[in-house]
Design a protein around this motif. Structure first.
Motif, short mmCIF file in Angstrom:
data_model
loop_
_atom_site.label_atom_id
_atom_site.label_comp_id
_atom_site.label_asym_id
_atom_site.label_seq_id
_atom_site.Cartn_x
_atom_site.Cartn_y
_atom_site.Cartn_z
N LEU A 126 0.86 -1.19 0.00
CA LEU A 126 0.00 0.00 0.00
C LEU A 126 0.88 1.22 0.00
O LEU A 126 1.86 1.28 0.74
CB LEU A 126 -0.90 0.00 1.25
N ARG A 127 0.55 2.18 -0.84
CA ARG A 127 1.30 3.43 -0.84
C ARG A 127 0.35 4.60 -0.88
O ARG A 127 -0.68 4.56 -1.57
CB ARG A 127 2.28 3.49 -2.01
N ARG A 128 0.69 5.62 -0.12
CA ARG A 128 -0.11 6.85 -0.15
C ARG A 128 0.31 7.65 -1.38
O ARG A 128 1.50 7.75 -1.69
CB ARG A 128 0.11 7.66 1.12
N VAL A 129 -0.67 8.22 -2.05
CA VAL A 129 -0.41 9.04 -3.23
C VAL A 129 -0.73 10.48 -2.85
O VAL A 129 -1.89 10.88 -2.73
CB VAL A 129 -1.27 8.58 -4.43
N GLU A 130 0.32 11.24 -2.61
CA GLU A 130 0.15 12.66 -2.27
C GLU A 130 -0.17 13.44 -3.54
O GLU A 130 0.43 13.21 -4.58
CB GLU A 130 1.46 13.20 -1.66
N MET A 131 -1.11 14.34 -3.46
CA MET A 131 -1.50 15.18 -4.61
C MET A 131 -1.73 14.31 -5.85
O MET A 131 -1.06 14.45 -6.87
CB MET A 131 -0.44 16.25 -4.89
N PRO A 132 -2.68 13.38 -5.79
CA PRO A 132 -2.85 12.44 -6.90
C PRO A 132 -3.19 13.15 -8.21
O PRO A 132 -4.07 14.01 -8.23
CB PRO A 132 -4.01 11.55 -6.45
N PRO A 133 -2.48 12.82 -9.29
CA PRO A 133 -2.84 13.38 -10.60
C PRO A 133 -4.23 12.90 -11.00
O PRO A 133 -4.60 11.74 -10.75
CB PRO A 133 -1.77 12.81 -11.53
N LEU B 233 -12.88 17.84 -8.74
CA LEU B 233 -12.20 16.60 -8.33
C LEU B 233 -10.86 16.91 -7.68
O LEU B 233 -10.53 16.36 -6.62
CB LEU B 233 -12.01 15.68 -9.52
N ALA B 234 -10.09 17.81 -8.26
CA ALA B 234 -8.79 18.18 -7.70
C ALA B 234 -8.95 18.76 -6.30
O ALA B 234 -8.18 18.44 -5.39
CB ALA B 234 -8.07 19.16 -8.61
N ALA B 235 -9.95 19.62 -6.11
CA ALA B 235 -10.17 20.23 -4.80
C ALA B 235 -10.46 19.18 -3.73
O ALA B 235 -10.09 19.33 -2.57
CB ALA B 235 -11.32 21.24 -4.87
N ILE B 236 -11.10 18.10 -4.13
CA ILE B 236 -11.43 17.04 -3.17
C ILE B 236 -10.23 16.13 -2.92
O ILE B 236 -9.75 16.01 -1.80
CB ILE B 236 -12.64 16.21 -3.66
N ILE B 237 -9.74 15.48 -3.97
CA ILE B 237 -8.73 14.43 -3.74
C ILE B 237 -7.36 14.99 -3.40
O ILE B 237 -6.52 14.26 -2.89
CB ILE B 237 -8.65 13.43 -4.91
N GLN B 238 -7.13 16.27 -3.67
CA GLN B 238 -5.84 16.88 -3.31
C GLN B 238 -5.92 17.70 -2.04
O GLN B 238 -4.97 18.36 -1.65
CB GLN B 238 -5.32 17.71 -4.49
N SER B 239 -7.05 17.61 -1.34
CA SER B 239 -7.21 18.29 -0.06
C SER B 239 -6.29 17.65 0.98
O SER B 239 -6.13 16.43 0.99
CB SER B 239 -8.67 18.19 0.41
N PRO B 240 -5.71 18.44 1.88
CA PRO B 240 -4.87 17.85 2.92
C PRO B 240 -5.64 16.97 3.90
O PRO B 240 -5.03 16.22 4.66
CB PRO B 240 -4.25 19.07 3.62
N LEU B 241 -6.96 17.05 3.88
CA LEU B 241 -7.77 16.23 4.78
C LEU B 241 -8.29 14.96 4.10
O LEU B 241 -9.09 14.23 4.67
CB LEU B 241 -8.94 17.05 5.33
#
Length: 197
Positions: free
Chosen positions: A40-47, A75-83
């Motif tokens: 499992l890997r976390r994807v920071e700021m997913p494209p 979509l960017a605002a949601i999945i790239q949110s720090p929360l």
């Protein structure tokens, strides 16, 4: 609006699903991990392209469409949110599972997207991913973890979530335009939901 007892027509070109919301308010006892070579890997700021590709591969057969139809900026605002936390389950060097955790509401974690690609269904990868999801969700100061599934989803999904410690608390009916008729998803997916034009 509450539907009356009995049958309610679904217009041609639409699809309707019964949605079940499930929650847990305490961390369940951990379940044993199945054997498998997953990471499992976390994807920071997913494209966005990466996210939508994995979202489709995991959910297209189950008519996951919300993230596909969503405008890029939303979509960017949601999945790239720090929360938000986005994770990929990797198998043999490829991303084959998706986990999306939403911590935007204080004290809660919503498991927004959860699943594995078709080739991993039935291998134990889903159980392994759920074990990681619960570890991650309960590592934060939350008092509730919740998710939803629907009658378009894999037939074993609801029982799987209940075995994982979730309990149903709400049911709804969702009606939307059939995404196979406007090209959102291919016409031949989700044969368990007939197309009626």
């Amino acid at each position: 609006m509450i539907l009356p007892d009995g049958y309610s027509d679904v217009p041609a070109g639409k699809i309707a699903a019964v949605v079940t919301h499930l929650e847990m308010t305490a961390r369940p006892r951990p379940r044993p991990d199945p054997a498998g070579a997953w990471t499992l890997r976390r994807v920071e700021m997913p494209p966005l392209d990466w996210f939508r590709d994995l979202y489709r591969r995991v959910g297209e057969e189950w008519l996951w469409i919300s993230r596909i139809r969503m405008p890029d900026a939303q979509l960017a605002a949601i999945i790239q949110s720090p929360l938000m936390e986005i994770y990929a389950l990797a198998h043999e060097g490829c991303d084959e599972g998706l986990l999306e955790l939403d911590f935007r509401e204080p004290g809660q974690c919503e498991v927004v997207s959860f699943g594995v690609a078709e080739k991993l269904v039935g291998t134990g990868a889903g159980r392994w991913l759920m074990n990681r999801a619960l570890e991650l969700a309960w590592s934060r100061p939350v008092t509730r973890v919740w998710l939803h599934t629907c009658t378009f989803d894999h037939p074993a999904a609801l029982a799987f979530y209940q075995r994982s410690g979730f309990r149903p608390f709400r049911r709804q009916v969702e009606m939307v335009n059939d995404p196979r008729l406007d090209g959102t998803v291919p016409r031949d997916v989700a044969r368990h939901v007939p197309v009626i034009e």
